[in-house]
Write an enzyme that holds these catalytic residues in place. Structure first.
Site, mmCIF file in Angstrom:
data_model
loop_
_atom_site.group_PDB
_atom_site.id
_atom_site.type_symbol
_atom_site.label_atom_id
_atom_site.label_comp_id
_atom_site.label_asym_id
_atom_site.label_seq_id
_atom_site.Cartn_x
_atom_site.Cartn_y
_atom_site.Cartn_z
ATOM 1 N N THR A 152 0.866 -1.187 0.000
ATOM 2 C CA THR A 152 0.000 0.000 0.000
ATOM 3 C C THR A 152 0.901 1.236 0.000
ATOM 4 O O THR A 152 1.341 1.676 -1.045
ATOM 5 C CB THR A 152 -0.982 -0.010 1.189
ATOM 6 O OG1 THR A 152 -0.272 -0.311 2.394
ATOM 7 C CG2 THR A 152 -2.072 -1.059 0.979
ATOM 8 N N LYS A 174 3.976 -6.920 3.960
ATOM 9 C CA LYS A 174 3.734 -5.523 3.629
ATOM 10 C C LYS A 174 3.408 -4.768 4.896
ATOM 11 O O LYS A 174 2.874 -5.322 5.862
ATOM 12 C CB LYS A 174 2.609 -5.370 2.589
ATOM 13 C CG LYS A 174 1.228 -5.840 3.030
ATOM 14 C CD LYS A 174 0.423 -4.883 3.858
ATOM 15 C CE LYS A 174 0.326 -3.522 3.225
ATOM 16 N NZ LYS A 174 -0.480 -2.600 4.127
ATOM 17 N N THR A 185 1.277 -9.357 12.236
ATOM 18 C CA THR A 185 1.723 -8.194 11.496
ATOM 19 C C THR A 185 0.647 -7.711 10.572
ATOM 20 O O THR A 185 -0.361 -8.357 10.383
ATOM 21 C CB THR A 185 2.968 -8.528 10.659
ATOM 22 O OG1 THR A 185 3.380 -7.340 9.985
ATOM 23 C CG2 THR A 185 2.686 -9.587 9.657
ATOM 24 N N GLU A 271 6.496 4.773 7.247
ATOM 25 C CA GLU A 271 6.106 5.961 6.489
ATOM 26 C C GLU A 271 6.947 7.167 6.904
ATOM 27 O O GLU A 271 6.933 7.578 8.065
ATOM 28 C CB GLU A 271 4.615 6.241 6.692
ATOM 29 C CG GLU A 271 3.749 5.215 5.988
ATOM 30 C CD GLU A 271 2.266 5.376 6.280
ATOM 31 O OE1 GLU A 271 1.469 4.807 5.517
ATOM 32 O OE2 GLU A 271 1.915 6.059 7.257
ATOM 33 N N ASN A 393 0.028 10.693 5.768
ATOM 34 C CA ASN A 393 -1.243 10.320 6.374
ATOM 35 C C ASN A 393 -2.297 11.401 6.294
ATOM 36 O O ASN A 393 -3.492 11.120 6.325
ATOM 37 C CB ASN A 393 -1.009 9.871 7.828
ATOM 38 C CG ASN A 393 -0.412 8.493 7.885
ATOM 39 O OD1 ASN A 393 -1.097 7.499 7.719
ATOM 40 N ND2 ASN A 393 0.901 8.425 8.067
ATOM 41 N N THR A 398 -7.682 11.511 1.072
ATOM 42 C CA THR A 398 -8.149 12.619 0.231
ATOM 43 C C THR A 398 -7.313 12.751 -1.023
ATOM 44 O O THR A 398 -7.765 13.356 -1.992
ATOM 45 C CB THR A 398 -8.082 13.927 1.018
ATOM 46 O OG1 THR A 398 -6.748 14.138 1.505
ATOM 47 C CG2 THR A 398 -9.035 13.898 2.180
#
Length: 398
Positions: A152, A174, A185, A271, A393, A398
């Site tokens: 993702t 992932k 996980t 991230e 995030n 959006t």
């Protein structure tokens, strides 16, 4: 520790095939994939560990129901939509996706599991998924495609393989955000061509997951889709490995090493992350205390921010230790940052702050805490907190 081959993947063990396609669930990109199938050519023993979230995805209910009846030999995975908090329709769609994948792979629908990852509260686009299914080519070298398709917000695929005796264990996972597993996980898929007895497989896998994926954190959030699956098809032959088997210990150690490697890859690819942080707690009264402190350290935004800025502000570590509630002996507590002792005997030590700050700019930062009250220990992994995490995030939906 077994040497993990980073070029390995879920089809490295004998008797497994995989493939993937782009169904249009994720935004289009050159070479992007979002629908994948992994299948064994032979019957399997299957082990599974799931999220403890009370609001879990449809796939959790589906897989639990199927594995309660018989082992599985395949899984279909879609990325982009989690199929979580989608009610009865989510269950119907999940079962249908597994049925379509099983038909394409040539196995009974009851033996095909399903996993979904992505945005919560959206229904699966079944027309797109069903339309793309026939284009998936299942082949022995399909592991890299599978690893790419399940991503993702990951910036890269995460795979590896390890050998023990005459056997191979492969794996892909992932995860990049919403990472603080409370069981296993995000999504992890492991395969082995070793013959392993079912009860032993589940016991060993659950322990390996607890020592690896359950001790990794990016942001303290647990996903409703968290699933870890292990398929053992015995394609390489031999007597079933069980407790007391000559290779039982080697299998357990190799499986743990691969899970730890994959867990670290998740933390490394958090991230917005720029550094992997390894947290080691020793001298704890119990393993539970050691693990609790590891998880608290890995989710301290103040500490993660300090690491991002290469700021040797060890007080942020001490603050977490103090508020953790674990047993400790203040006079015996020690804190080491990147190999430098910064706290002992209830007071700071003298160290070169500039040199330590330079050491913290490395790609990996090590934090060690000894509580001075026992012999229990635990190690876990996390990452720094950057402004990019907020940006990723803020724009995720959006």
């Amino acid at each position: 520790m077994a040497a993990v081959d980073p070029a390995g993947h879920v089809t490295s063990p004998a008797g497994f095939r995989a493939g993937a396609a782009f169904a249009g669930v994720k935004t289009y990109g050159d070479g992007k994939l979002d629908l994948a199938i992994l299948v064994s050519d032979y019957p399997c023993m299957t082990a599974a560990v799931y999220t403890r979230s009370r609001l879990h995805a449809a796939s959790i209910d589906i897989n639990r129901a199927k594995l309660a009846v018989r082992p599985a030999r395949g899984v279909v995975v879609n990325a982009g939509v989690a199929n979580a908090s989608t009610g009865e329709r989510g269950l119907r769609d999940g079962y249908e996706l597994a049925r379509l994948a099983a038909g394409h792979a040539g196995i009974p629908a009851e033996e095909m599991l399903v996993c979904s990852t992505g945005v919560i509260g959206h229904f699966l686009p079944m027309e797109k998924l069903g339309g793309a299914m026939p284009s998936i080519v299942l082949h022995r070298d399909g592991g890299p495609e599978f690893a790419r398709a399940i991503m993702t917000t990951d910036t890269r695929p995460k795979s590896g393989a390890v050998r023990f005796g005459p056997y191979t264990i492969g794996g892909s996972c992932k995860g990049s955000g919403m990472i603080h597993p409370n069981m296993a996980t995000m999504l992890a898929f492991l395969t082995t061509d070793a013959p392993v007895e079912g009860v032993f497989l589940q016991q060993v896998f659950a322990k390996a997951v607890d020592d690896s994926f359950n001790l990794v954190s990016v942001d303290g959030d647990t996903s409703p889709s968290d699933t870890a699956l292990l398929f053992a098809n015995g394609a390489a032959g031999g007597d079933p490995i069980r407790l007391g088997h000559p290779l039982a210990w080697e299998f357990e150690a190799a499986l743990r090493d691969l899970c730890v490697y994959l867990a670290k890859e998740i933390a490394r690819d958090g991230e917005g992350a720029t550094r992997l942080i390894e947290f080691t707690v020793t001298g704890a009264a119990t393993v539970e205390d050691a693990r609790k402190l590891v998880r608290l350290l890995s989710t301290s935004y103040l500490l993660k921010s300090a690491v991002h800025g290469a700021d040797p502000n060890w007080g942020r570590i001490a603050a977490v230790v103090g508020r953790s509630g674990v047993d400790l002996n203040e006079e015996a507590v020690t804190i080491d940052l990147c190999g430098t002792r910064v706290f002992e005997r209830a007071r700071p030590t003298a160290f070169d702050a500039d040199a330590l700050s330079a050491a913290m700019r490395a790609s990996e930062v090590e934090i060690r805490v000894d509580l001075g009250v026992g012999s229990a220990a635990a190690t876990g992994w996390g990452c720094d907190l950057s402004a990019d995490y907020v940006a990723i995030n803020a724009d995720y939906h959006t």
